[in-house]
Design an enzyme around this catalytic site. Sequence first.
Site, PDB file in Angstrom:
ATOM      1  N   GLU A 185       0.822  -1.231   0.000  1.00 38.58           N
ATOM      2  CA  GLU A 185       0.000   0.000   0.000  1.00 38.58           C
ATOM      3  C   GLU A 185       0.849   1.270   0.000  1.00 38.58           C
ATOM      4  O   GLU A 185       0.507   2.261   0.642  1.00 38.58           O
ATOM      5  CB  GLU A 185      -0.944   0.034   1.223  1.00 38.58           C
ATOM      6  N   GLY A 186       1.951   1.244  -0.737  1.00 38.81           N
ATOM      7  CA  GLY A 186       2.887   2.369  -0.708  1.00 38.81           C
ATOM      8  C   GLY A 186       3.869   2.154   0.423  1.00 38.81           C
ATOM      9  O   GLY A 186       3.469   1.910   1.558  1.00 38.81           O
TER      10      GLY A 186
END
Length: 601
Positions: A409-410
């Site tokens: 997620e990043g």
Amino acid sequence: MADTIEKNVTRGGQFLVKETKCEDIFTPEDFSEEQLMMRDSVKEFVDKELWAHKDRFEKKDYAYTESSMRKAGELGLLGVAVPEEYGGLGMGFVSTMLVCDYISGATGSFSTAFGAHTGIGTMPITLYGSEEQKKKYVPKLASGEWFGAYCLTEPGAGSDANSGKTKAVLSEDGKYYSITGQKMWISNAGFCSVFIVFARIGDDKNITGFIVENDPSNGISMNEEEHKLGIRASSTRQVFFNETKVPVENMLSERGNGFKIAMNALNVGRIKLAAACLDAQRRVTSGAVKYANERIQFNTSISSFGAIRSKLAEMATNAYAGESASYRAAKDIEDRIAAREAEGTSHQEAELKGVEEYAIECSILKVAVSEDVQSCSDEGIQIFGGMGFSEDTPMESAWRDARIARIYEGTNEINRMLSVGMLIKKAMKGHVDLLGPAMKVQEELMGIPSFDTPDFSELFSEEKGIIANLKKVFLMVAGSAVQKYGPELDAHQQLLMAASDILIEIYMAESTILRTEKLAKAQGEDKVQEQIAMAKLYLYKAVDIVNLRGKEGIASFAEGDEQRMMLMGLKRFTKYTNLPNVVALREKIAEKLVAENTYCF
């Protein structure tokens, strides 16, 4: 209703400049009867189907992951966030967080499959799909008849998601797009029925999303399963599209809207990832406590040794803080969604805007809780000693599974910079007034400090004063950095990272203190002494981090008199009047854990 919510709920990022009362936050002690029943049914499923068969996940039994997902679908657990009209349970945001939390603690393999399917596999269609798309795909995804996967990452496009090379070319008759490209690290690829695929049409600035059914005869092929450090039974493959035909009606949202879809999916994914790291911490802490009580060395259980008790107390404290902040933000998002729906906004738009409003908090939580679960599992191995390094105990798999959370997620580095960057953008748009409070801090630095000793007789009165001062540190450092670098601040990544760590510690420490204050008011201080100790211990460590990162930030951009003045301000803003007895705090927490033989908060 909207007006009421607007008054009680701070906007995203506003926690930094607005005092929050403990009555205005949601805590795990506020779960409804229905939510507690849901939690217990999820725990029952996890203990029976996942924890009892943990070895199968570690032996890369992908088929067992898939069959477990089908069982979750039969129980309705894959459709908690899906509106009822599309076959889901239509639960609120807090309830979906609760399910994500408790379903994710046994094994990272299943939690990855669950998160990829319910979040980035199903949610983009629920939130961005046309009515026809939702009716066609969502009921099958909610029931577990079909599984979803999300194809964004490419070999040359990781963190820079919008730079993907996958192409979508419209056919001459205008009936379908032909997609060609390579995607990697695709969770659930081995058993999914439908992909959310991002590709670029022509020379468009932004990518476009498509719903692509998994049909090998339509130019879709895959590499073998990836060999990974952890999450071993999570299906992860490279996926190749070779002139894969996708009907034009399967474009998701509008042309060029793919980057926006991807970013908003990540916002939801970030807070859900924080939730997915919570029960793992509870289970690891409980396992470590039980082992420490049973393990005899020097004729006594190792749980009586101060070095071990210190570790157990820190593990429990971080888990408690993670819970406090995650559910605070979840309820803020739920309330924002309700406010928008009350104004007549569609559920789709309300949920998108509700989560987007708290994107800063989502990034904060993703970073903080993913790092805490790694630390927790690492200390779990240490408490188990040599046995912790063995596959015969669950600690080494917990440690391996935890590692991916800082990348998902990043990456945490991206999310650190995003949290500060988004806050500054909000300030520039007038959504959060940073300028006014930052100017007041500047004036305070120039003035003569008060030498009066405040009345700290009320619970957490000193701690809340310290939180207010930590906010001044952020405003001082970030405000001066913005003045100095302006739009060029993005280029100073190490400075952004330092400011972000200050921001993270403020949100996490404040959430922990507010939860505990609310609990003490409800149950009485004498009943929650251990929680009070955890809140004080977390803040003590937060102050140290703020001091360290503040000094680093100031030294990196200020010189001479300005630097001396800011360093004096930093010292003033991170000062305790009454320093807590840290060893006594840890002892109190550990005593409770050891007596209860489990994580018990």
